[in-house]
Design a protein around this motif. Structure first.
Motif, PDB file in Angstrom:
ATOM      1  N   VAL A 120       0.854  -1.186   0.000  1.00 14.51           N
ATOM      2  CA  VAL A 120       0.000   0.000   0.000  1.00 14.51           C
ATOM      3  C   VAL A 120       0.894   1.240   0.000  1.00 14.51           C
ATOM      4  O   VAL A 120       1.595   1.515   0.973  1.00 14.51           O
ATOM      5  N   ASN A 121       0.872   1.961  -1.104  1.00 16.06           N
ATOM      6  CA  ASN A 121       1.669   3.173  -1.242  1.00 16.06           C
ATOM      7  C   ASN A 121       0.824   4.353  -0.765  1.00 16.06           C
ATOM      8  O   ASN A 121      -0.197   4.677  -1.379  1.00 16.06           O
ATOM      9  N   PRO A 122       1.228   5.029   0.328  1.00 16.73           N
ATOM     10  CA  PRO A 122       0.399   6.119   0.864  1.00 16.73           C
ATOM     11  C   PRO A 122       0.238   7.291  -0.103  1.00 16.73           C
ATOM     12  O   PRO A 122      -0.759   8.017  -0.027  1.00 16.73           O
ATOM     13  N   TYR A 123       1.183   7.467  -1.014  1.00 19.80           N
ATOM     14  CA  TYR A 123       1.077   8.572  -1.971  1.00 19.80           C
ATOM     15  C   TYR A 123      -0.039   8.303  -2.981  1.00 19.80           C
ATOM     16  O   TYR A 123      -0.705   9.238  -3.437  1.00 19.80           O
ATOM     17  N   ILE A 124      -0.257   7.033  -3.330  1.00 22.51           N
ATOM     18  CA  ILE A 124      -1.374   6.683  -4.214  1.00 22.51           C
ATOM     19  C   ILE A 124      -2.694   7.000  -3.519  1.00 22.51           C
ATOM     20  O   ILE A 124      -3.601   7.611  -4.100  1.00 22.51           O
ATOM     21  N   VAL A 125      -2.796   6.572  -2.274  1.00 21.78           N
ATOM     22  CA  VAL A 125      -4.031   6.791  -1.506  1.00 21.78           C
ATOM     23  C   VAL A 125      -4.318   8.286  -1.366  1.00 21.78           C
ATOM     24  O   VAL A 125      -5.437   8.749  -1.607  1.00 21.78           O
ATOM     25  N   LYS A 126      -3.295   9.046  -1.003  1.00 23.84           N
ATOM     26  CA  LYS A 126      -3.497  10.477  -0.773  1.00 23.84           C
ATOM     27  C   LYS A 126      -3.802  11.229  -2.061  1.00 23.84           C
ATOM     28  O   LYS A 126      -4.660  12.128  -2.082  1.00 23.84           O
ATOM     29  N   LEU A 127      -3.113  10.864  -3.147  1.00 25.23           N
ATOM     30  CA  LEU A 127      -3.373  11.543  -4.418  1.00 25.23           C
ATOM     31  C   LEU A 127      -4.791  11.274  -4.905  1.00 25.23           C
ATOM     32  O   LEU A 127      -5.436  12.150  -5.485  1.00 25.23           O
ATOM     33  N   SER A 128      -5.303  10.079  -4.636  1.00 23.63           N
ATOM     34  CA  SER A 128      -6.637   9.711  -5.124  1.00 23.63           C
ATOM     35  C   SER A 128      -7.760  10.484  -4.445  1.00 23.63           C
ATOM     36  O   SER A 128      -8.866  10.563  -4.988  1.00 23.63           O
ATOM     37  N   ILE A 129      -7.493  11.069  -3.267  1.00 28.51           N
ATOM     38  CA  ILE A 129      -8.569  11.754  -2.541  1.00 28.51           C
ATOM     39  C   ILE A 129      -8.373  13.268  -2.453  1.00 28.51           C
ATOM     40  O   ILE A 129      -9.144  13.951  -1.785  1.00 28.51           O
ATOM     41  N   VAL A 130      -7.372  13.795  -3.133  1.00 26.85           N
ATOM     42  CA  VAL A 130      -7.186  15.251  -3.126  1.00 26.85           C
ATOM     43  C   VAL A 130      -8.395  15.902  -3.792  1.00 26.85           C
ATOM     44  O   VAL A 130      -8.783  15.534  -4.906  1.00 26.85           O
ATOM     45  N   ASP A 131      -8.999  16.858  -3.105  1.00 28.32           N
ATOM     46  CA  ASP A 131     -10.155  17.549  -3.688  1.00 28.32           C
ATOM     47  C   ASP A 131     -10.043  19.060  -3.603  1.00 28.32           C
ATOM     48  O   ASP A 131     -10.991  19.776  -3.948  1.00 28.32           O
ATOM     49  N   ASP A 132      -8.876  19.553  -3.171  1.00 30.95           N
ATOM     50  CA  ASP A 132      -8.675  20.992  -3.091  1.00 30.95           C
ATOM     51  C   ASP A 132      -8.503  21.567  -4.491  1.00 30.95           C
ATOM     52  O   ASP A 132      -7.593  21.178  -5.235  1.00 30.95           O
ATOM     53  N   GLU A 133      -9.379  22.500  -4.851  1.00 31.77           N
ATOM     54  CA  GLU A 133      -9.396  23.030  -6.216  1.00 31.77           C
ATOM     55  C   GLU A 133      -8.093  23.739  -6.583  1.00 31.77           C
ATOM     56  O   GLU A 133      -7.557  23.551  -7.685  1.00 31.77           O
ATOM     57  N   ALA A 134      -7.560  24.531  -5.653  1.00 31.87           N
ATOM     58  CA  ALA A 134      -6.328  25.274  -5.940  1.00 31.87           C
ATOM     59  C   ALA A 134      -5.159  24.329  -6.194  1.00 31.87           C
ATOM     60  O   ALA A 134      -4.329  24.564  -7.086  1.00 31.87           O
TER      61      ALA A 134
END
Length: 653
Positions: free
Chosen positions: A189-203
């Motif tokens: 489980v790569n934490p960067y994959i998980v975190k990138l998949s849930i980024v929702d900040d428009e800026a």
């Protein structure tokens, strides 16, 4: 015996009568954050530091509390900390190595997030890129285990969401993120994959999109400049005199290396994060039309086009407010133009892989419901000037004649262009399969949502039939390397899709009539295909099953040909016409629809969704290895101003 508690770097007894005591490592950290050199009074200071258990909480707090002015005051000690951390990484003592790595990574993370010297942030990013790419296979880089546990993801996002930092460091940040996402991505489980998949900040997402768009746009601009320079040079004058028989060879000379690192970043964003799909359609001024400061241009570039980040003054130009008089663009348009360059020449392995990645990205886009919604939106019309391979039998289209159309038309144009221009001895079968899959997925959306797209469908039909003719005329050579029946079946089923469901998504009834006209006009090609697959399906060879599938798929096309051809011949005989016009053939077609019987074929509007892990793992492992090597080789420390570095860090040895 009194209980001893450890909290925030303090050792204190439970009795309130005693002053709290600090850990030794905390005292040593305090010395680093003083203006004096800590090794003056203690020559073994750095050796002892890396034998102490790291107190990340305290070190992080100290680094975050510094402002830019305070940081400059202790820059000598910070430089020493970095220097000794890196030296300790090469030692054999495991405790020293682990502690040095923890100190180094915490310092880098805090300095990337801190307000202060942009040159220092740039050096931190480049050091991180050095550490990440120290091995060609990044999954074997044990340093990254620590980076996985102690994430720098938030620091990267902060750079992308902050315009000044993004202009200075966005390129390196995006490339770094793309590499970190690919660390052991299939094994754990790569934490960067998980975190990138849930980024929702428009800026943040828009910032990432701007960095990618500018890098691709800069490549497009440089390619166009090279192309214009080539066309206006001596070779152009020579070909005007002797003809254009060598035009294809001349074109190869301006095919340049692609920027696969930034392309990988775009893929990961599109593939992992559904929120990023909205960024593809985010409008900005056409980058090629925005005037940028003109500086001296070197006669020969130091590195191939596309391997170095764009300059900060060009990046800043894309963030200008929109002007009604300026042609607007978006990331998808920039990517399509980029793909049209990359996919022109796939003769060597490097360009073949680049074209494959472009088609994989388009596959992900074609499967996404929201992406399809804006691709097919009649209210979002753009003029997309795709690059077209010079060919002797056609003239280059004038830019000013390009119509404004929904973006899906540009995607289809790109697919048709690829189909037409890559029928060659070294046949790129995999790319053709992906190309047809993209077209099929777009048609599935149009059928499902009843989108009547005004597109010149005849160009697609003609390209598909010519591709079938090529497969048949090169049967022996191609079958030695490829299962051509897989591709033939996909092409035939595209026609079946139009025949079965065309009345729900073709723009007008006359478009459906034209489909039948093209099938009847080119009936000899379909007859030859049927003869070929029938021959192979009745023999007990290795292609029997694959050929049989094509035989069954041709049932409706053969029904159309067998139904209308006798009626067209009868019409010609009765009216004493030796050769019928298109309109006369269409008249016969329209008059005889009612008596045509077709079979309903199941599954034409179904497809297998893209899956990276099961089918593309080997490709991406090799691609990331190549990118890691190129990033390490082309790491652009020279882009940092030497004058600025000397001024800010005069003590760096």
């Amino acid at each position: 015996m009194a209980q001893v508690e450890k909290r925030g770097g303090l050792l204190r007894k439970s009795s309130a009568s005693k002053k709290p005591l600090k850990e030794k490592v905390v005292l040593m950290y305090d010395e680093i954050f003083m203006t004096e050199d800590p090794s003056k009074c203690s020559p073994r200071f750095w050796e002892e530091l890396f034998l102490m258990k790291v107190n990340l909480e305290y070190l992080e707090g100290k680094l975050e509390s510094l402002d830019g002015e305070e940081l400059m005051k202790i820059k000598d000690n910070i430089n020493c900390l970095f220097q000794h951390c890196i030296q300790a990484l090469g030692e054999e003592h495991p405790i020293r190595v682990v502690n040095a790595l923890q100190n180094l990574m915490e310092s880098l993370d805090s300095l990337l997030c801190a307000e202060g010297s942009e040159s220092l942030k740039s050096l931190c990013l480049k050091l991180l890129l050095c550490l990440v790419t120290v091995t060609d296979n990044i999954s074997q880089n044990t340093i990254l285990e620590y980076v996985m546990i102690n994430s720098i993801f938030e620091a990267i996002l902060q750079i992308l969401s902050h315009p000044p930092s993004r202009r200075e460091h966005g390129y390196d940040a995006v490339v770094l993120l793309a590499l970190l996402v690919n660390y052991r991505k299939y094994e754990s489980v790569n934490p960067y994959i998980v975190k990138l998949s849930i980024v929702d900040d428009e800026a943040t997402l828009n910032g990432m999109g701007l960095v990618i768009a500018q890098a691709l746009s800069e490549y497009n601009r440089q390619y166009k400049d090279k192309e214009e320079e080539h066309q206006s040079g001596f070779f152009s004058a020579l070909t005007n005199m002797v003809g254009s028989m060598f035009i294809a060879d001349a074109h190869e000379k301006i095919s340049v290396q692609t920027n696969e690192a930034i392309l990988l970043a775009l893929y990961e964003a599109v593939h992992l994060n559904r929120n990023f799909i909205t960024v593809l359609a985010q409008s900005h001024p056409e980058m090629g039309l925005v005037t940028t400061p003109v500086g001296p241009v070197p006669a020969t570039p130091a590195t191939p086009l596309g391997t170095t980040p764009p300059s900060s003054d060009v990046i800043s130009s894309v963030e200008l407010p929109l002007d009604a008089d300026v042609q607007t663009s978006n990331l998808l348009i920039t990517f399509l133009k980029y793909s049209s360059i990359v996919m022109q020449d796939t003769k060597d392995e490097h360009r073949l892989h680049s074209g494959k990645l472009c088609l994989i990205i388009l596959t992900c886009i074609a499967e996404d419901q929201y992406a399809n919604a804006f691709l097919h939106d009649d209210n979002m019309n753009f003029r997309v000037n795709l690059h077209r391979m010079p060919m002797r039998h056609r003239k280059k289209a004038a830019d000013k004649n390009l119509p404004c159309r929904p973006l899906v038309c540009a995607v289809l144009d790109l697919m048709v262009e690829f189909i037409v221009t890559h029928m060659m001895k070294e046949f790129p079968m995999d790319l053709y399969v992906r190309c047809i899959q993209v077209v099929h997925k777009l048609l599935c959306y149009q059928k499902k949502c009843r989108v009547r797209l005004h597109y010149t469908w005849r160009e697609l039909w003609s390209a598909l039939i010519n591709l079938l003719k090529f497969l048949m005329s090169n049967e022996t050579v191609l079958l030695a390397k490829h299962n051509i029946f897989t591709l033939a079946l996909m092409i035939v089923n595209l026609f079946n899709m139009f025949i079965t469901y065309g009345d729900t998504f073709l723009p007008t009834p006359s478009s459906y009539d034209e489909l039948y006209y093209e099938i009847i006009r080119m009936h000899q090609s379909f007859d030859n295909l049927y003869s070929m697959v029938l021959r192979l399906s009745t023999n007990a060879g290795q292609w029997k099953e694959a050929a049989s599938k094509v035989t069954h798929a041709l049932v409706n096309i053969r029904a159309i040909i067998n139904h209308f051809n006798p009626k067209i011949e009868s019409y010609a005989a009765v009216n004493h016409i030796s050769q019928l016009s298109e309109e006369q053939v269409l008249e016969v077609v329209r008059a005889n629809y009612d008596t045509l019987t077709l079979k309903l074929q199941d599954g034409l509007d179904q497809y297998e969704r893209y899956s990276e892990q099961h089918k593309e793992a080997a490709f991406f492992k090799e691609l990331v290895r190549s990118i890691s090597t190129n990033v390490r080789r082309n790491l652009a420390f020279h882009t940092l101003s030497q004058e600025v570095l000397l001024k800010e860090f005069s003590t760096i040895s």
